[in-house]
Write a protein that holds these residues in place. Structure first.
Motif, mmCIF file in Angstrom:
data_model
loop_
_atom_site.group_PDB
_atom_site.id
_atom_site.type_symbol
_atom_site.label_atom_id
_atom_site.label_comp_id
_atom_site.label_asym_id
_atom_site.label_seq_id
_atom_site.Cartn_x
_atom_site.Cartn_y
_atom_site.Cartn_z
ATOM 1 N N TYR A 75 0.837 -1.201 0.000
ATOM 2 C CA TYR A 75 0.000 0.000 0.000
ATOM 3 C C TYR A 75 0.868 1.246 0.000
ATOM 4 C CZ TYR A 75 1.075 0.206 5.001
ATOM 5 O OH TYR A 75 1.725 0.270 6.204
ATOM 6 N N ALA A 76 0.218 2.405 -0.235
ATOM 7 C CA ALA A 76 0.913 3.697 -0.214
ATOM 8 C C ALA A 76 0.321 4.555 0.893
ATOM 9 C CB ALA A 76 0.769 4.392 -1.553
ATOM 10 N N ALA A 77 1.186 5.333 1.559
ATOM 11 C CA ALA A 77 0.745 6.270 2.591
ATOM 12 C C ALA A 77 1.775 7.381 2.734
ATOM 13 C CB ALA A 77 0.568 5.552 3.927
ATOM 14 N N ASP A 78 1.315 8.625 2.620
ATOM 15 C CA ASP A 78 2.182 9.796 2.831
ATOM 16 C C ASP A 78 3.466 9.762 1.999
ATOM 17 O OD1 ASP A 78 0.336 10.689 4.696
ATOM 18 O OD2 ASP A 78 1.352 9.644 6.340
ATOM 19 N N GLU A 79 3.342 9.645 0.704
ATOM 20 C CA GLU A 79 4.497 9.644 -0.209
ATOM 21 C C GLU A 79 5.474 8.489 0.033
ATOM 22 O OE1 GLU A 79 4.976 11.729 -2.903
ATOM 23 O OE2 GLU A 79 2.976 12.465 -2.438
ATOM 24 N N MET A 80 5.056 7.527 0.817
ATOM 25 C CA MET A 80 5.861 6.332 1.043
ATOM 26 C C MET A 80 5.093 5.127 0.522
ATOM 27 S SD MET A 80 8.635 7.442 2.431
ATOM 28 C CE MET A 80 9.473 6.066 3.148
ATOM 29 N N TYR A 81 5.814 4.217 -0.103
ATOM 30 C CA TYR A 81 5.212 3.012 -0.653
ATOM 31 C C TYR A 81 5.733 1.824 0.141
ATOM 32 C CZ TYR A 81 3.686 6.043 -4.376
ATOM 33 O OH TYR A 81 3.073 7.045 -5.078
ATOM 34 N N HIS A 82 4.830 0.999 0.604
ATOM 35 C CA HIS A 82 5.185 -0.095 1.507
ATOM 36 C C HIS A 82 5.217 -1.420 0.746
ATOM 37 C CE1 HIS A 82 4.883 2.392 5.153
ATOM 38 N NE2 HIS A 82 4.055 3.083 4.390
#
Length: 187
Positions: A75-82
């Motif tokens: 998933y993606a959150a706050d310009e970070m991709y996990h």
């Protein structure tokens, strides 16, 4: 570990000026006069840019040990991709700066290949082709078969891609991730 130019082979990764390069092509040249040298084409592992460089016989470079890991996009959150490491199930967050244009084509559970140097992410390589579903486009008109005509369409990841006129909402298409372009419709 330093090694000489005689050990240069395609695929070897080296460290020059603090930057990791992969050797894409080598040509050993032994002129009649003078000393031997090697012409190389190097690929910057972080940016993907190509560089032509000539090394002389006495030159040595450091070998960079680059590790490849299979990763799964979560998933993606706050310009970070996990992502999840497929071997040990550890999760890691990668910034959008590292992913670049590839970020707009990431879909859930997509398997990618990550390149790491000293536990730092150098690059993420996506599969060459992925299947995506069209979520927004103008409706296709029956009989509209103009050759080479395209229209914009939005896919499930949010990316905008040019598709042929006959593509409708809900159609699955194959997309080339290297160019972010339409390849074909998938049944």
């Amino acid at each position: 570990m330093a090694f000489s130019i005689n050990q240069f082979k395609v695929g070897v990764t080296i460290l020059m000026d603090g930057v990791v390069f992969q050797i894409m092509d080598t040509e050993h040249v032994k002129p009649a006069k003078g000393s031997a040298f090697v012409r190389t084409r190097l690929k910057n592992m972080r940016t993907g840019n190509l560089l032509d460089r000539t090394f002389r016989g006495q030159d040595t470079v450091e070998e960079a040990f680059v590790e490849q890991k299979k990763l799964q996009y979560l998933y993606a959150a706050d310009e970070m991709y996990h992502f999840m490491d497929q071997e040990n199930y550890d999760q890691l967050a990668i910034s959008s700066d590292v992913l670049g244009e590839n970020a707009r084509l990431l879909k859930d559970n997509l398997e990618v290949l990550g390149f790491f140097y000293q536990n730092q992410v150098l690059n993420i390589v996506m599969p060459n082709f992925i299947e995506l579903t069209i979520v927004e486009t103008e409706p296709g008109i029956k009989g509209d078969t103009a050759k080479g005509a395209n229209k914009p369409a939005k896919v499930e990841t949010g990316a905008a891609i040019l598709v042929p006129l006959f593509i409708n909402i809900g159609d699955k298409i194959k997309v080339d991730t290297r160019t972010a372009s339409y390849v074909e419709r998938v049944n």
